[in-house]
Design a protein around this motif. Structure first.
Motif, PDB file in Angstrom:
ATOM      1  N   ARG A 528      30.876  46.609  37.302  1.00  0.00           N
ATOM      2  CA  ARG A 528      31.782  47.260  38.248  1.00  0.00           C
ATOM      3  C   ARG A 528      31.057  48.446  38.861  1.00  0.00           C
ATOM      4  NH1 ARG A 528      34.991  44.354  35.112  1.00  0.00           N
ATOM      5  NH2 ARG A 528      37.052  43.748  35.919  1.00  0.00           N
ATOM      6  N   LEU A 529      31.078  48.508  40.200  1.00  0.00           N
ATOM      7  CA  LEU A 529      30.275  49.486  40.929  1.00  0.00           C
ATOM      8  C   LEU A 529      31.140  50.276  41.894  1.00  0.00           C
ATOM      9  CD1 LEU A 529      27.344  50.501  41.538  1.00  0.00           C
ATOM     10  CD2 LEU A 529      27.278  48.767  43.351  1.00  0.00           C
ATOM     11  N   ILE A 554      34.897  48.882  41.921  1.00  0.00           N
ATOM     12  CA  ILE A 554      35.939  49.429  41.058  1.00  0.00           C
ATOM     13  C   ILE A 554      37.273  49.372  41.789  1.00  0.00           C
ATOM     14  CG2 ILE A 554      34.373  50.923  39.766  1.00  0.00           C
ATOM     15  CD1 ILE A 554      35.318  53.253  41.556  1.00  0.00           C
ATOM     16  N   SER A 555      38.375  49.295  41.032  1.00  0.00           N
ATOM     17  CA  SER A 555      39.710  49.338  41.643  1.00  0.00           C
ATOM     18  C   SER A 555      40.419  50.589  41.135  1.00  0.00           C
ATOM     19  CB  SER A 555      40.487  48.064  41.320  1.00  0.00           C
ATOM     20  OG  SER A 555      40.584  47.845  39.911  1.00  0.00           O
ATOM     21  N   THR A 556      41.266  50.444  40.120  1.00  0.00           N
ATOM     22  CA  THR A 556      41.854  51.603  39.446  1.00  0.00           C
ATOM     23  C   THR A 556      41.500  51.500  37.971  1.00  0.00           C
ATOM     24  OG1 THR A 556      43.943  50.523  38.870  1.00  0.00           O
ATOM     25  CG2 THR A 556      43.788  51.573  41.050  1.00  0.00           C
ATOM     26  N   ASP A 560      41.257  47.918  35.992  1.00  0.00           N
ATOM     27  CA  ASP A 560      39.952  47.493  35.476  1.00  0.00           C
ATOM     28  C   ASP A 560      39.967  47.375  33.956  1.00  0.00           C
ATOM     29  OD1 ASP A 560      38.974  47.301  38.019  1.00  0.00           O
ATOM     30  OD2 ASP A 560      37.953  49.238  38.010  1.00  0.00           O
ATOM     31  N   LEU A 561      40.598  48.318  33.263  1.00  0.00           N
ATOM     32  CA  LEU A 561      40.693  48.231  31.805  1.00  0.00           C
ATOM     33  C   LEU A 561      41.501  47.009  31.383  1.00  0.00           C
ATOM     34  CD1 LEU A 561      41.177  51.976  30.847  1.00  0.00           C
ATOM     35  CD2 LEU A 561      39.375  50.469  29.966  1.00  0.00           C
ATOM     36  N   LYS A 562      42.556  46.727  32.107  1.00  0.00           N
ATOM     37  CA  LYS A 562      43.365  45.548  31.780  1.00  0.00           C
ATOM     38  C   LYS A 562      42.559  44.272  31.970  1.00  0.00           C
ATOM     39  CE  LYS A 562      47.742  43.247  32.872  1.00  0.00           C
ATOM     40  NZ  LYS A 562      48.976  43.287  33.718  1.00  0.00           N
ATOM     41  N   ALA A 563      41.777  44.222  33.061  1.00  0.00           N
ATOM     42  CA  ALA A 563      40.972  43.036  33.328  1.00  0.00           C
ATOM     43  C   ALA A 563      39.890  42.856  32.268  1.00  0.00           C
ATOM     44  CB  ALA A 563      40.346  43.144  34.712  1.00  0.00           C
ATOM     45  N   ILE A 564      39.308  43.965  31.802  1.00  0.00           N
ATOM     46  CA  ILE A 564      38.216  43.895  30.827  1.00  0.00           C
ATOM     47  C   ILE A 564      38.743  43.583  29.426  1.00  0.00           C
ATOM     48  CG2 ILE A 564      36.428  45.242  29.650  1.00  0.00           C
ATOM     49  CD1 ILE A 564      36.126  46.813  32.322  1.00  0.00           C
ATOM     50  N   LEU A 565      39.790  44.293  29.023  1.00  0.00           N
ATOM     51  CA  LEU A 565      40.265  44.180  27.642  1.00  0.00           C
ATOM     52  C   LEU A 565      41.380  43.151  27.473  1.00  0.00           C
ATOM     53  CD1 LEU A 565      40.341  47.975  26.699  1.00  0.00           C
ATOM     54  CD2 LEU A 565      38.600  46.293  26.076  1.00  0.00           C
ATOM     55  N   GLY A 566      42.007  42.771  28.574  1.00  0.00           N
ATOM     56  CA  GLY A 566      43.067  41.777  28.469  1.00  0.00           C
ATOM     57  C   GLY A 566      44.388  42.386  28.029  1.00  0.00           C
TER      58      GLY A 566
END
Length: 566
Positions: A528-529, A554-556, A560-566
């Motif tokens: 993510r950049l 990057i988004s928010t 991004d944390l939700k997408a990475i960690l599920g």
């Protein structure tokens, strides 16, 4: 002269498209033009050096100069147009010397010029000489003339018609600027590589070719990433070989009563020389910006007057430096226009320059700083502003690798985040602080470069004694981060992309471009950049990166944390 300029090599370029009147960084159109001319001249030098190298003819002076010359044009390094005049002349002098040696070697060898033409991309039936352009041009007699020439050879004047190839060419050039910066630092510490120099010349010379297709240019960007990996490896060997491997070290953020000197930039060698020259003088030495990790090196922290850290990242210096009660030494890039309140106590050295400031030359005699520090008197009293920990480079982290692996296997550590890169002034960069704030307590954050100053002083606690915030070092210590990732992948018997590791990176200037190309060349995916994507990357090139490397803006922090960690 102040004709229009065009520059889009940094993240903060005007309107996200390019600076055309004056650089957001403070660079004026004249300086931009003479920097463009230096890059043009350096391309010609590399074109000849690459051809010469193909015939076994090398020149270390030319190798070193290309590193220094390209580094000089990197964002926030040298704003003094006058300083570029001798650099342009030196590029041509070195180029012509190599051409003369090549001509001597070619006398009586009909096949040699055929090989040379092939090396530089000339048709077989072309003239037995280098093509008209940077390998043949002669610089004007003065700065004003060079500025005119620079306007003729800027970015918009590339004859390449294909937008995507132009994009990839600029990507290679900016990646090389970053790689050459690291290689220059490494060479100062005695670490050089013929392999790197050969690739440097080949890649820079390739930016003059018109016979390469898109696939060739994609490969050249990956080759640039590998070249930067070599440069970072050289610098790592130079830093650790001379100053030891960093160890976890607590660094005060307060001050000690008495005279003080602040050192900013990136250069460990300059810092060491200053520490030696200030021994026994009653002067405390403070770091600023990316010099913070220097406190972790055993051979630097042995100096009792190497005290603490002052301030944060480079873009805050105009506010912070006016509060520092002593002289400030700028050792590499990241200088901004000095404000009147402290302009008389800014000193530059090496490749750094700002018109009107005092420059410490190659003799590295820091007497003017020492005298200024003693005259000003420094901090009136001791202060305690807490401390931060540094020194978690690869040796420190891999020294507890067994514990890290065990914590992951027992579910104590769910995920690792590498949150780092360049800092900058745009409001969107608050994303990185917010992201770290929201990282769950069963996750570890590794950080490096000046991007860490968004959150470097946060207490994230620990997981069974392992700090949750690990400062890996400067931007070039991406090499350490890569070694950590590779070692963990081996320990878990998986690929790096299969690790519970995510990279959330910020970029500003060309060293960040070089590091990104290195990561991509190693096959690292799902980066993510931000805060914005490079203006020099075309839509098709961006689509290629998305499709092949899953790179994404990057988004928010929440998304991004939700997408990475599920």
């Amino acid at each position: 002269m102040n004709l229009d300029m065009f520059c889009f090599q940094c993240e903060q370029t005007a309107h996200g498209t390019g600076c055309t009147k004056k650089g957001v960084c403070g660079k004026d159109a004249d300086t931009a033009a003479v920097q463009d001319l230096l890059i043009y001249a350096t391309k010609g030098l590399s074109q000849v050096a690459h051809a010469a190298r193909e015939q076994g003819i090398t020149d270390n002076a030319a190798d070193r100069f290309v590193c220094e010359g390209t580094f000089s044009t990197l964002t926030n390094v040298n704003f003094d147009a006058e300083r570029f005049v001798p650099l342009v002349r030196r590029a041509v002098e070195l180029r012509d010397d190599l051409k003369s040696r090549l001509n001597q070697a070619a006398e009586g060898d009909a096949g040699l010029w055929a090989k040379i033409k092939k090396a530089v991309g000339l048709a077989e039936d072309s003239a037995i000489s280098f093509p008209e352009g940077p390998a043949t041009f002669q610089p004007a007699a003065d700065l004003e003339g060079m500025i005119r020439q620079g306007h003729e050879h800027g970015i918009p004047d590339d004859p390449e018609a294909n937008e995507d190839i132009k994009s990839l060419k600029e990507t290679v050039i900016y990646g090389l600027k970053g790689a050459c910066a690291y290689a220059d630092h490494a060479a100062i510490l005695g670490q050089e590589s013929e392999v790197f120099y050969a690739e440097m010349h080949r890649l820079l010379a390739a930016t003059l070719r018109q016979d390469l297709g898109l696939e060739d240019w994609v490969q050249l960007t990956m080759d640039c990433g590998q070249a930067n990996m070599k440069a970072m490896e050289l610098l790592d060997a130079g830093n650790t070989g001379k100053y030891g491997h960093p160890t976890p070290t607590e660094v005060p953020l307060g001050a000690k009563k008495g005279p003080a000197i602040c050192v900013s930039g990136h250069d460990l060698h300059d810092l060491e020389l200053l520490l030696k020259q200030t021994e026994g003088q009653g002067i405390q030495i403070y770091t600023h910006g990316e010099m913070l990790p220097c406190h972790g090196y055993p051979e630097l922290k042995k100096y009792p007057h190497f005290y603490g850290h002052f301030g944060t990242a480079w873009q805050n210096q105009q506010q912070e430096f006016k509060e520092f009660p002593g002289p400030i030494l700028m050792t590499t890039n990241c200088i901004q226009k000095p404000r009147e309140e402290y302009a008389d106590r800014i000193y530059t050295t090496g490749l750094v320059g700002w018109p009107g400031t005092t420059h410490i030359g190659a003799d590295k005699d820091f007497t003017p700083l020492i005298e200024k520090a003693l005259e000003m008197g420094g901090f009136p009293e001791d202060t305690d502003n807490g401390s931060v920990m540094v020194g978690f480079a690869r040796n420190a982290v891999l020294g507890v690798a067994d514990k890290v692996v065990d914590l992951v296997k027992r579910g104590k550590i769910r995920h690792f985040f590498l949150v780092g890169g360049c800092d900058g002034a745009k409001p969107g960069r608050s994303y990185y602080e917010d992201f770290v704030d929201q990282v769950p307590e069963d996750c570890v954050v590794l950080t490096l470069a000046c991007g860490k100053f968004r959150f470097f002083d946060k207490d994230l606690g620990s997981i069974e004694g392992l700090p949750r915030l690990l400062d890996v070092g400067q931007c070039n210590d991406a090499f350490s981060a890569i070694q950590i990732a590779v070692a963990l992948a081996q320990a878990f018997d998986c690929e790096v992309n299969e690790l519970p590791l995510s990279m959330v990176l910020s970029w500003y200037e060309q060293k960040a471009v070089a590091i990104l190309l290195t990561l991509l060349s190693l096959g690292i995916k799902d980066i993510r950049l931000g805060p914005t994507l490079p203006a020099f990357v075309s839509e098709n090139v961006l689509n290629y990166l998305v499709e092949n490397f899953d790179i994404k803006p990057i988004s928010t922090p929440e998304e991004d944390l939700k997408a990475i960690l599920g």
